[in-house]
Design a protein around this motif. Structure first.
Motif, PDB file in Angstrom:
ATOM      1  N   GLN A  58     -56.583  79.559 -56.365  1.00  0.00           N
ATOM      2  CA  GLN A  58     -55.534  78.787 -55.705  1.00  0.00           C
ATOM      3  C   GLN A  58     -55.914  77.315 -55.818  1.00  0.00           C
ATOM      4  OE1 GLN A  58     -55.416  80.389 -51.721  1.00  0.00           O
ATOM      5  NE2 GLN A  58     -54.358  82.233 -52.386  1.00  0.00           N
ATOM      6  N   ASN A  59     -55.092  76.530 -56.498  1.00  0.00           N
ATOM      7  CA  ASN A  59     -55.377  75.121 -56.747  1.00  0.00           C
ATOM      8  C   ASN A  59     -54.463  74.255 -55.874  1.00  0.00           C
ATOM      9  OD1 ASN A  59     -55.877  72.577 -57.738  1.00  0.00           O
ATOM     10  ND2 ASN A  59     -55.329  73.046 -59.850  1.00  0.00           N
ATOM     11  N   THR A  60     -55.048  73.574 -54.895  1.00  0.00           N
ATOM     12  CA  THR A  60     -54.264  72.688 -54.039  1.00  0.00           C
ATOM     13  C   THR A  60     -54.147  71.294 -54.631  1.00  0.00           C
ATOM     14  OG1 THR A  60     -56.237  72.126 -52.758  1.00  0.00           O
ATOM     15  CG2 THR A  60     -54.845  73.925 -51.915  1.00  0.00           C
ATOM     16  N   GLY A  61     -54.853  71.049 -55.729  1.00  0.00           N
ATOM     17  CA  GLY A  61     -54.805  69.740 -56.375  1.00  0.00           C
ATOM     18  C   GLY A  61     -53.912  69.746 -57.597  1.00  0.00           C
ATOM     19  N   LEU A 118     -44.066  73.612 -59.245  1.00  0.00           N
ATOM     20  CA  LEU A 118     -43.374  73.093 -58.064  1.00  0.00           C
ATOM     21  C   LEU A 118     -43.025  74.232 -57.097  1.00  0.00           C
ATOM     22  CD1 LEU A 118     -41.903  70.872 -56.440  1.00  0.00           C
ATOM     23  CD2 LEU A 118     -39.916  71.258 -57.919  1.00  0.00           C
ATOM     24  N   ILE A 119     -42.537  75.330 -57.635  1.00  0.00           N
ATOM     25  CA  ILE A 119     -42.207  76.492 -56.804  1.00  0.00           C
ATOM     26  C   ILE A 119     -43.438  76.931 -56.016  1.00  0.00           C
ATOM     27  CG2 ILE A 119     -41.624  78.961 -56.879  1.00  0.00           C
ATOM     28  CD1 ILE A 119     -39.706  78.216 -59.245  1.00  0.00           C
ATOM     29  N   ASP A 120     -44.581  77.035 -56.682  1.00  0.00           N
ATOM     30  CA  ASP A 120     -45.823  77.436 -56.006  1.00  0.00           C
ATOM     31  C   ASP A 120     -46.187  76.456 -54.893  1.00  0.00           C
ATOM     32  OD1 ASP A 120     -45.936  79.366 -57.980  1.00  0.00           O
ATOM     33  OD2 ASP A 120     -47.967  78.874 -58.620  1.00  0.00           O
ATOM     34  N   ARG A 121     -46.153  75.179 -55.201  1.00  0.00           N
ATOM     35  CA  ARG A 121     -46.552  74.170 -54.207  1.00  0.00           C
ATOM     36  C   ARG A 121     -45.670  74.210 -52.969  1.00  0.00           C
ATOM     37  NH1 ARG A 121     -50.444  71.267 -56.143  1.00  0.00           N
ATOM     38  NH2 ARG A 121     -50.457  70.792 -58.351  1.00  0.00           N
ATOM     39  N   VAL A 122     -44.367  74.319 -53.186  1.00  0.00           N
ATOM     40  CA  VAL A 122     -43.441  74.318 -52.053  1.00  0.00           C
ATOM     41  C   VAL A 122     -43.592  75.605 -51.234  1.00  0.00           C
ATOM     42  CG1 VAL A 122     -40.993  74.361 -51.409  1.00  0.00           C
ATOM     43  CG2 VAL A 122     -41.815  72.712 -53.099  1.00  0.00           C
ATOM     44  N   LEU A 123     -43.677  76.755 -51.897  1.00  0.00           N
ATOM     45  CA  LEU A 123     -43.744  78.027 -51.182  1.00  0.00           C
ATOM     46  C   LEU A 123     -45.109  78.306 -50.556  1.00  0.00           C
ATOM     47  CD1 LEU A 123     -41.736  80.468 -53.507  1.00  0.00           C
ATOM     48  CD2 LEU A 123     -40.955  79.283 -51.437  1.00  0.00           C
ATOM     49  N   PHE A 124     -46.187  77.949 -51.265  1.00  0.00           N
ATOM     50  CA  PHE A 124     -47.531  78.370 -50.834  1.00  0.00           C
ATOM     51  C   PHE A 124     -48.467  77.219 -50.459  1.00  0.00           C
ATOM     52  CE2 PHE A 124     -46.155  81.309 -54.321  1.00  0.00           C
ATOM     53  CZ  PHE A 124     -45.695  82.312 -53.495  1.00  0.00           C
ATOM     54  N   GLY A 125     -48.182  76.027 -50.937  1.00  0.00           N
ATOM     55  CA  GLY A 125     -49.080  74.900 -50.689  1.00  0.00           C
ATOM     56  C   GLY A 125     -50.161  74.759 -51.737  1.00  0.00           C
ATOM     57  N   TYR A 126     -50.131  75.587 -52.746  1.00  0.00           N
ATOM     58  CA  TYR A 126     -51.102  75.557 -53.846  1.00  0.00           C
ATOM     59  C   TYR A 126     -50.451  76.179 -55.070  1.00  0.00           C
ATOM     60  CZ  TYR A 126     -51.606  80.316 -52.099  1.00  0.00           C
ATOM     61  OH  TYR A 126     -51.337  81.591 -51.654  1.00  0.00           O
ATOM     62  N   VAL A 127     -51.097  75.965 -56.217  1.00  0.00           N
ATOM     63  CA  VAL A 127     -50.635  76.564 -57.469  1.00  0.00           C
ATOM     64  C   VAL A 127     -51.536  77.756 -57.783  1.00  0.00           C
ATOM     65  CG1 VAL A 127     -50.374  76.188 -59.960  1.00  0.00           C
ATOM     66  CG2 VAL A 127     -49.684  74.408 -58.349  1.00  0.00           C
ATOM     67  N   PRO A 141     -61.360  74.779 -66.456  1.00  0.00           N
ATOM     68  CA  PRO A 141     -60.624  75.040 -65.207  1.00  0.00           C
ATOM     69  C   PRO A 141     -59.516  76.079 -65.432  1.00  0.00           C
ATOM     70  CG  PRO A 141     -60.963  72.693 -65.498  1.00  0.00           C
ATOM     71  CD  PRO A 141     -61.407  73.352 -66.777  1.00  0.00           C
ATOM     72  N   ALA A 142     -59.397  77.008 -64.493  1.00  0.00           N
ATOM     73  CA  ALA A 142     -58.376  78.052 -64.610  1.00  0.00           C
ATOM     74  C   ALA A 142     -56.991  77.407 -64.635  1.00  0.00           C
ATOM     75  CB  ALA A 142     -58.494  79.026 -63.447  1.00  0.00           C
ATOM     76  N   PHE A 143     -56.063  78.066 -65.330  1.00  0.00           N
ATOM     77  CA  PHE A 143     -54.702  77.553 -65.435  1.00  0.00           C
ATOM     78  C   PHE A 143     -53.727  78.717 -65.465  1.00  0.00           C
ATOM     79  CE2 PHE A 143     -56.576  77.872 -69.608  1.00  0.00           C
ATOM     80  CZ  PHE A 143     -55.580  78.347 -70.440  1.00  0.00           C
TER      81      PHE A 143
END
Length: 172
Positions: A58-61, A118-127, A141-143
């Protein structure tokens, strides 16, 4: 100019004809991320072949976890950046002639990637990231699929810029 086209002409005479590719990669991105979430525990890693694992992260950055250790403001900052970038890619798709396939596909892929993260960030707060390549103990780095679409789209945009320079030089 795209604004002079009827709605149907927008899709036949501009690079908006590649929006289907945006949708395909957006769905692929979201389906693979949700499969990982449903199938893996956080940080669980499964070797697929030498130098490649599936690893739930889970990447918050941003890229390379840039600003991941901040207090949470980056979620909305990166969401705003992705929203603006998506709008810009959509605008460029509408302004790019359909005949410029390389650039049109590049913009469509970058739009897909921006929207997927963007969907991940808005729904979960991370990618959600899960593609883990490495050599020995050194891990890239994982992607995810969205990141891959952005990378390929940017590469196509660069390739197109070199093609345009060559065409311009040949005309001179």
């Amino acid at each position: 100019m795209a604004s002079m086209f009827s709605p149907s002409e927008l899709f036949s005479k501009t690079a908006l004809r590649w929006l289907w590719l945006t949708l395909v990669f957006l769905v692929l991105d979201q389906v693979t991320k949700q499969w990982v979430v449903a199938s893996f525990n956080l940080y669980e890693s499964i070797p697929v072949f030498p130098s490649f694992n599936l690893t739930y992260m889970q990447n918050t950055g941003a890229a390379f976890s840039f600003l991941a250790d901040q207090g949470g403001w980056q979620r909305w900052f990166f969401s705003a950046v992705a929203t603006l970038a998506s709008g810009l890619f959509l605008y460029w798709l509408a302004k790019t002639p359909a005949s410029n396939k390389v650039l049109g596909i590049g913009f469509a892929l970058m739009l897909s990637g921006a929207m997927g993260n963007l969907i991940d960030r808005v729904l979960f707060g991370y990618v959600i990231d899960f593609l883990d390549f490495y050599i020995g103990e050194a891990h890239w780095p994982a992607f995810n699929i969205a990141d891959s679409a952005i990378f390929v789209g940017a590469a196509l945009m660069i390739i197109d810029s070199f093609r345009q320079e060559t065409t311009t030089e040949q005309k001179s």
